[in-house]
Scaffold this active site. Structure first.
Site, PDB file in Angstrom:
ATOM      1  N   HIS A 172     -57.535  23.206 -46.203  1.00 51.83           N
ATOM      2  CA  HIS A 172     -57.135  24.516 -45.435  1.00 51.83           C
ATOM      3  C   HIS A 172     -55.508  24.332 -44.884  1.00 51.83           C
ATOM      4  O   HIS A 172     -55.325  23.318 -44.627  1.00 51.83           O
ATOM      5  CB  HIS A 172     -58.195  24.244 -43.910  1.00 51.83           C
ATOM      6  N   GLU A 180     -56.466  31.875 -49.300  1.00 57.79           N
ATOM      7  CA  GLU A 180     -56.108  32.221 -47.970  1.00 57.79           C
ATOM      8  C   GLU A 180     -54.483  32.127 -47.790  1.00 57.79           C
ATOM      9  O   GLU A 180     -54.121  31.147 -47.693  1.00 57.79           O
ATOM     10  CB  GLU A 180     -56.692  31.118 -46.843  1.00 57.79           C
TER      11      GLU A 180
HETATM   12  P1  PGA Z   1     -59.018  34.098 -39.371  1.00 60.76           P
HETATM   13  O1  PGA Z   1     -58.870  32.450 -40.079  1.00 60.76           O
HETATM   14  O2  PGA Z   1     -60.406  34.623 -39.968  1.00 60.76           O
HETATM   15  O3  PGA Z   1     -58.815  33.718 -38.088  1.00 60.76           O
HETATM   16  O4  PGA Z   1     -57.755  34.770 -39.760  1.00 60.76           O
HETATM   17  C1  PGA Z   1     -59.191  32.190 -41.462  1.00 60.76           C
HETATM   18  C2  PGA Z   1     -59.225  30.912 -41.883  1.00 60.76           C
HETATM   19  O5  PGA Z   1     -58.560  30.207 -41.351  1.00 60.76           O
HETATM   20  O6  PGA Z   1     -60.176  30.290 -42.554  1.00 60.76           O
END
Ligand code: PGA
Length: 253
Positions: free
Chosen positions: A96, A162
């Protein structure tokens, strides 16, 4: 056959009682909904994993971890090995961007974590992310190829795209931008490494400021097989709604 997923990452949120209340609310909300094509995964903080997993015991909702050690056993104070989780967790989030940034995890460490997860029978959700840079394609390709360098068979793999700037900011990427990155960068890189079929079958999720109002726009894109949710996963109604929207968007396709 592609799998569709709704994954909730609770991050470092909730007390034990809040975690149990949240899990119970999600269970109650989704219990009566049959969604055989959508896998729901909840990733609580480590200390609550066992208690939360008991709530979901007789359901189709699976448990994931938010991280694992890149080591398998030994003197690594504070670390949690994949083998310690494999009885409870079927999934683990790896790489992540919050860990890449604040824990300085690099591609090599992330690659080792993917190997330990797969060896323990846990499905890795490999996060790939880029800051607003001029070389999105290069950064993402490198994150994929180095994380998978020792993985011969990607059948357990899930990828989550992401963008760093979209996480927790309320400013998601545009669905067409995400689809373009998946179609022109992520899937071609998987194809280069594993060939057509494994690349086509790997679920690719989007994460970053998804909520129940914007989720459908992303889920309508064929390139996106589900979502990785941060904030929205802490709200049981939002989370369940997004899981249902996933079923609605994907089962009709
Ligand atoms: P968020 O986070 O939905 O709060 O933007 C997504 C993530 O970190 O996977």
């Amino acid at each position: 056959m592609k799998q569709f997923l709704t994954v909730g990452n609770w991050k470092m949120n909730t007390s034990l009682s809040e975690a149990l209340t949240l899990a119970q609310a999600i269970k109650t909300d989704l219990e009566s909904t049959i969604m055989p094509d959508v896998q729901i995964v909840i990733c609580p903080p480590f200390p609550w994993i066992v208690s939360v997993s008991e709530i979901f015991m007789e359901t189709n909702i699976k448990i994931g971890a938010q991280n694992i050690s890149s080591q398998t056993i030994g003197p690594y104070t504070g670390e949690v090995a994949a083998s310690m989780l494999s009885d409870i967790c079927e999934y683990v989030i790896i790489g992540h961007s919050e860990r890449r940034q604040s824990m300085r995890e690099n591609n090599e460490t992330i690659g080792r974590k993917v190997v330990t997860a797969i060896n323990a029978g846990i499905n890795p959700i490999l996060c790939v992310s880029e800051r607003q840079s001029n070389d999105t394609e290069g950064v993402i390709k490198k994150q994929i190829s180095s994380a998978l360098v020792n993985i011969e068979n990607p059948s357990q793999l899930i990828i989550a795209y992401e963008p760093v700037w979209a996480i927790g900011t309320g400013l998601p990427a545009s669905p067409s931008e995400v689809a373009e990155i998946i179609d022109n960068t992520i899937r071609p890189e998987l194809r280069r490494i594993y060939g057509n079929l494994p690349a086509a079958n790997t679920p690719i999720l989007y994460g970053g400021s998804i909520n129940h109002s914007n989720a459908m726009e992303f889920l309508k894109e064929d390139s996106i097989q589900g979502t990785l949710l941060g904030n929205a996963s802490l709200n049981p109604k939002q989370f369940s709604r997004i899981a249902r929207l996933t079923a609605e968007a994907k089962i009709s396709t």
